[in-house]
Scaffold this active site. Structure first.
Site, PDB file in Angstrom:
ATOM      1  CB  VAL A 153      -0.958   0.023   1.214  1.00 51.52           C
ATOM      2  CG1 VAL A 153      -2.059  -1.001   1.054  1.00 51.52           C
ATOM      3  CG2 VAL A 153      -0.211  -0.214   2.522  1.00 51.52           C
ATOM      4  CG  HIS A 154       3.646   1.832   2.406  1.00 48.81           C
ATOM      5  ND1 HIS A 154       4.441   1.470   3.468  1.00 48.81           N
ATOM      6  CD2 HIS A 154       2.410   2.018   2.918  1.00 48.81           C
ATOM      7  CE1 HIS A 154       3.703   1.447   4.564  1.00 48.81           C
ATOM      8  NE2 HIS A 154       2.461   1.763   4.256  1.00 48.81           N
ATOM      9  CG  MET A 155       2.346   2.058  -4.981  1.00 45.81           C
ATOM     10  SD  MET A 155       1.193   1.423  -3.757  1.00 45.81           S
ATOM     11  CE  MET A 155      -0.268   2.377  -4.124  1.00 45.81           C
TER      12      MET A 155
END
Lengths: 163, 512
Positions: free
Chosen positions: B443-445
C-alpha cells in the site's frame, strides 16, 4: 462498471462452488455467485472482461476431455477438471484458476453464515465500541473535533497577497 | 440478477462538498488553487492554503462518504473505497498487488493509521543528496501535522490479543518492539481501519484536514476524474475532468497542485504534456513490498477485537524490516489461502485462533509507472536482494510467533510447507526462495516524481515545484527520492505542509 454474469458464467461459477467452497457453504451457492458479480464489477474492466472470457473458455475446454461442458460435469470430474487448470499447462490456466479461487473464497466468507461460523461478529463489535467511544471519551472526542477547526494559521503574520 | 451498484448509502454532505448529484451540466469553476486528490497530501495543502485565505478547490475522483457510512460489510467497503476493488497489479514476476484509496480522504481512509516521522537516517540521506531538507528543518511541520491528526499512542484497553501475542513473542526474543504512534483519538479497537473507520477515531484526512479545509472556505468536488492539467506553454492553468455523470468539469486556477499518489500523479503529468528535463517522471517507483504470515494458536485470539497494528517490531529496522499484527476479516484472509473446498473450511474454522502478521521491507529495487493510452501501469520487479531480505524477515517473524505460543505457521509463497516449530522457521533460510515465488502486496507506492536539487536527475525541487513547469506543484508520495522504511502518511503530510508554507511565503510568484 456494471457487470452481469452471462448465463454461461453463472452456470460455470455455480458448478465451481462445491469445488472451491467448503461443503458447509453448498447451500449458499447462489448467494456466493451473486456476490462475485459485485466484486467483478469493481475490478478493472480489462480484468472483468478477461474473467468473463476465461469462464467461457473454461466451460468449453471441458468438452475436449469429458465430452460435456464444465458446468455440466459431475462432482468428481469437476474437481479433476479444476485441478488440471490449477496446476495447469500454462501460467494463464494457473492464474485463471487462482483468480477464481480468490474471488469465490472472498464471496463465500462474506456470507453472514460463514462469518458467524468463523466467530467473526464485526457489526455488533463496531456498535459496542462506537458507543463506548462516544460516551466514555466524549469530552476528548469533542475537544479533538474543536481542535480540527480552531484557527492556527501556518503563517500567522502573513495575509494573502494576491494581486 | 446481481449487478455492481453503490454499496454505501451516501448521506447528507457537509457544506462545500459537491458530488455527482450536484453537477447537472458542463461546469466551469474558478479559484486560486486547484488541488487534484484529497488524500494525505492534497487535503493538507488545501487546509493550509484555505486558512491562509486562498480560494481552494479540491477535485477528487472518488465519492464522499462520512463515518456513518462505514459498516461491517467488508466487500462493499472495498468496492467503494478502493480503486479497482483493491486489485490493482504492478506487472512483474511476481506481480505485486497494490491498493489505493479512492474516496474523499484518499488512502488515509483505508490505511492502518500509522503516523511516523520520516526516519532521521532517511532525511540525512536526502540532505546528503543535496536537498535542503533536514530532520531539524522538518520538525515544525511534523509537530503541526501530529497536532492536527492527533498522533498518539494507543489506549491500553484497545490493544487486542493478536498484538499482545506479537509483543509477547518480541519480549521473549529480547527484540525491540514499540507502541505504534497512530493518528487516532481514543481508538476503541474496531479493527476496521482498512475499510473506513466506523467509530470516527482514526483521524484520517476525511475527518481532519478535509473538514478544516471546508471550514476555511475550500470547496471539494467529489466524483470528478481529472483527465488533464490545462496549460499555457509551461504554465499550468487549471484542470479538465469529467464528473461521474459524464459532464465536463473545468477548473481555472492560478496554481495547480497534483496530489494523486505515486501511480496517478506521473501519469497525469505525462498525459498533460509536461516533461521533466531529467526524463524521470514515472521512474524510481518504490513499493515497500509486504508479505504476511498466518500463525495458528491453540487458544482463541479473536484478533478482530482490538486496534489494528498497536505495536511495531523495530529490532530489524536498520535492515529495512518492520513487523506488525494486521488482522483482516475472514473473507480477505480466505482469499489469500491457496486451499479450497474442505481444506479451506478446515482452515477457516480456526480463524479465531489466528494471528495475521505482516512485514514491510524497505526495498532496493525500483520500478516504473508507464502511461499507456493515458492510463498508468506500474511495472515492478522484486529483486533477489529484497527477496532474500523478505525470506530472512519471514524466518525471524515466524520465530517470534512461535516464541509467543504459535503452533503452526502458514507462509506466503508457492508450495511452502507449514512451519511447526522455531527450528522449521530457522531452516527456512537453508534454501533460497526466488523472487518470483513470493506473494507480495503493498500500500506504499513512492518516488515517481522525485524531488531533488539537481534538475537533470529529479522531477521537482524540495517543495514539489515541477522543474521546467510553472505553477505546478506535486504534493504526495511521488516526491520521495527513496523509500522511507516506515508508513509514509505523516511524511506526505509534513512535506505538503512545508510546500503550503512555501506557497504562502511566495504568494506573488504562485498565486498572482
Amino acid at each position: 462498471m456494471t457487470y452481469h454474469h452471462s448465463s454461461t458464467a453463472r452456470a460455470v461459477l455455480r458448478s465451481l462452488v462445491p469445488v472451491i467452497c467448503p461443503p458447509e457453504a453448498a447451500h449458499l451457492a447462489d448467494a456466493i455467485v451473486d456476490h462475485m458479480a459485485l466484486t467483478i464489477g469493481a475490478l478493472p474492466s480489462l480484468a472483468a472482461k478477461g474473467l468473463a472470457a476465461g469462464l467461457v473458455t473454461y466451460d468449453l475446454g471441458a468438452l475436449v476431455r469429458y465430452g460435456r461442458r464444465a458446468s455440466r460435469l459431475g462432482p468428481v470430474q469437476a474437481e479433476a477438471y479444476y485441478a488440471s487448470w490449477e496446476h495447469g499447462i500454462t501460467p494463464v490456466h494457473v492464474q485463471f484458476a487462482k483468480g477464481i479461487n480468490q474471488l469465490m473464497s472472498l464471496s463465500c466468507y462474506e456470507q453472514p453464515e460463514m462469518m458467524e461460523a468463523c466467530g467473526y461478529r464485526a457489526a455488533g463489535w463496531i456498535e459496542q465500541v462506537t458507543k463506548k467511544r462516544l460516551t466514555v471519551f466524549a469530552d476528548d472526542v469533542r475537544k479533538q473535533n474543536e481542535q480540527i477547526l480552531a484557527p492556527d494559521p501556518l503563517r500567522p503574520s502573513l495575509k494573502k497577497e494576491v494581486a | 440478477m446481481a449487478v455492481a451498484r453503490p454499496a454505501l448509502i451516501e448521506g447528507a454532505r457537509p457544506r462545500g462538498v459537491f458530488t455527482r448529484h450536484d453537477i447537472h451540466g458542463d461546469t466551469v469553476l474558478d479559484c486560486d488553487v486547484v488541488v487534484i486528490g484529497s488524500g494525505a497530501g492534497g487535503s493538507t495543502v488545501a487546509a493550509e492554503l484555505s486558512e491562509a485565505g486562498f480560494d481552494v478547490i479540491v477535485v477528487e475522483e472518488g465519492s464522499y462518504y462520512a463515518t456513518r457510512d462505514f459498516t461491517a460489510d467488508t466487500s462493499a467497503m472495498v468496492r467503494q473505497l478502493y480503486r479497482d476493488g483493491g486489485a490493482t497489479i504492478a506487472v512483474g514476476n511476481p506481480p505485486v498487488m497494490y491498493q489505493e484509496g479512492r474516496a474523499v480522504g484518499g488512502s488515509t481512509v483505508i490505511n492502518g493509521g500509522m503516523s511516523w516521522r520520516t526516519p532521521e537516517r532517511v532525511l540525512d540521506r536526502w540532505e546528503r543528496s543535496g536537498l535542503d531538507i533536514s530532520a531539524k528543518a522538518m520538525e515544525p511541520y511534523f509537530e503541526r501535522v501530529e497536532k492536527r491528526i492527533h498522533v498518539a499512542g494507543m489506549d491500553q484497553e484497545a490493544i487486542g490479543n493478536d498484538n499482545q501475542l506479537l509483543k509477547k513473542g518480541a519480549d521473549a526474543k529480547g527484540w525491540k518492539i514499540i507502541g505504534n504512534l497512530r493518528n487516532q483519538a481514543h481508538c476503541v479497537g474496531s479493527n476496521r481501519c482498512a475499510f473506513g473507520c466506523p467509530t470516527g477515531a482514526k483521524q484520517s484526512a476525511l475527518v481532519s484536514y478535509i473538514p478544516r479545509a471546508l471550514h476555511y472556505g475550500a470547496r471539494v468536488y467529489a466524483d470528478v476524474k481529472v483527465d488533464r492539467i490545462t496549460r499555457h506553454g509551461k504554465r499550468a492553468t487549471g484542470v479538465m475532468g469529467k464528473s461521474a455523470a459524464g459532464f465536463n468539469v473545468a477548473v481555472r486556477a492560478k496554481l495547480v497542485v497534483a496530489a494523486c499518489g505515486a501511480i496517478h500523479t506521473p501519469a497525469l503529468l505525462v498525459r498533460s504534456g509536461f516533461r521533466s528535463p531529467s526524463g524521470r517522471i514515472g521512474h524510481n517507483l518504490s513499493m515497500h513490498p509486504n508479505v504476511k504470515v498466518v500463525a495458528i494458536y491453540d487458544e482463541p485470539v479473536t484478533g478482530w477485537k482490538g486496534a489494528h497494528q498497536a505495536f511495531q517490531v523495530r529490532e530489524f529496522e536498520e535492515q529495512g524490516l518492520l513487523f506488525a499484527a494486521v488482522n483482516m476479516p475472514p473473507s480477505v484472509l480466505a482469499m489469500s489461502f491457496p486451499q479450497r473446498g474442505r481444506a479451506l473450511g478446515e482452515l477457516m474454522v480456526q480463524y479465531d485462533r489466528m494471528v495475521l502478521a505482516g512485514m514491510l521491507c524497505e526495498d532496493t529495487a525500483t520500478g516504473r509507472v508507464r502511461t499507456i493510452d493515458g492510463r498508468p501501469q506500474a511495472f515492478y520487479q522484486l529483486n533477489e536482494t529484497d527477496a532474500a531480505n523478505l525470506q530472512r524477515g519471514v524466518s525471524l517473524l515466524s520465530e517470534l510467533l512461535f516464541a509467543s505460543g504459535a503452533k503452526r505457521i502458514l507462509l506466503p509463497f508457492h508450495g511452502a510447507p507449514e512451519l511447526a516449530s522455531a527450528d522449521d522457521a530457522r531452516r527456512l533460510l537453508d534454501n533460497r526462495i526466488p523472487a518470483k515465488g513470493w506473494e507480495v502486496v503493498t500500500v506504499h507506492m513512492m518516488g515517481t516524481a522525485a524531488m531533488g536539487a539537481d534538475r537533470s536527475a529529479a522531477v521537482t525541487d524540495s517543495f514539489g515545484t515541477v522543474y521546467d513547469a510553472d505553477r505546478l506543484i506535486v504534493a504526495d508520495a511521488s516526491l520521495f527520492p527513496t523509500p522511507i522504511g516506515v508508513n509514509p502518511m505523516e511524511t506526505i503530510m509534513a512535506l505538503a505542509t512545508r510546500a503550503a508554507a512555501h506557497i504562502i511565503d511566495n504568494s506573488r510568484r504562485f498565486v498572482s
